[in-house]
Design an enzyme around this catalytic site. Structure first.
Site: not given
Length: 255
Positions: A52, A54, A56-57, A108, A130, A168
């Protein structure tokens, strides 16, 4: 095959899978841990899988592409670093002689996908970003409770031995909530002790398995009587499977 969770940021895992020659990584929010692991292992990165959009990915995707020439795969319905091959549920990715099946798992985010391989050295592997965490699930930033419940149902139907590689290290905080809503679950109590021991030794709690998550994860157990009653105690309007899930997720948001 070696399956390795690389630490990134405060609590992210970037999953590295390699056969001692070639490698893939999943959701590289930071390029540096990946580059260091590639150098240490002496393997060539050929494939980047993204679940996805975001940051941090995705934050390390461009640097890794430039450094290695790896091909990038990601969701069709989300804004992603270009160029990449866009995927929807039912598509497949071939890498290192393995076939990863793409699954649509919105909730998410609106276009979240997951990657499932039914045999990596004798057991299935799921890269779920996530959507599903050990003992929990992702927050609903873009999708609806109905979408997330359907996505979790899809993942829960995978084979028992499927290794759950989420992105995570949220396990202990998830289990604290899980025990608040499902206090009589002995499998949950046992797993909590195991997870606490791992974290005290600075070891990852992941991967989990689908069988374990069906036993201990409240968001995969929302049709169980104990979880329905817990949801109703928090939100008396919870009356069907979607509203029970929504009540539990809202409870977790404020827990």
């Amino acid at each position: 095959m070696k399956l390795i969770p690389l630490n990134a940021f405060a609590d992210n895992y970037i999953w590295l899978l390699h056969d001692t020659h070639q490698a893939l990584v999943v959701d590289p929010g930071d390029a540096q841990p990946v580059l260091a692991a590639l150098q240490h292992s002496g393997v060539q990165l050929t494939t980047i899988l993204v679940t996805h959009h975001h940051p941090d990915h995705t934050g390390g995707v461009e640097a890794l592409r430039q450094a290695t020439g790896a091909q990038v795969f990601g969701p069709m319905r989300e804004t992603m670093p270009e160029p990449l091959t866009r995927l929807v549920g039912g598509d497949q990715v071939q890498c290192m002689g393995l076939t990863f099946k793409v699954m649509d798992v919105p909730g998410h985010t609106a276009g979240h996908i997951a990657y499932f391989c039914d045999d990596v050295d004798g057991a299935p592997v799921l890269f779920c970003g996530d959507t599903l965490f050990s003992g929990g699930c992702g927050r609903l930033f873009e999708g609806s409770p109905a979408q997330m419940l359907a996505s979790l149902d899809t993942l829960a139907a995978l084979p028992d031995a499927t290794r759950v590689c989420c992105a995570h290290e949220y396990t202990l905080s998830n289990l604290k909530f899980a025990r608040a809503v499902d206090p009589d679950n002995q499998a949950l109590a046992h797993y909590t002790a195991q997870a606490q021991d791992l974290r005290e030794r600075q070891q990852p709690t992941l991967p989990s398995t689908i069988l374990r998550e069906r036993e201990i994860n409240p968001f995969l157990r929302t049709r169980q009587a104990a979880l329905i009653e817990a949801a109703k105690s928090h939100d008396a309007s919870a009356s069907d499977e979607v509203s029970v899930f929504a009540a539990l997720r809202q409870w977790k948001n404020k827990f």
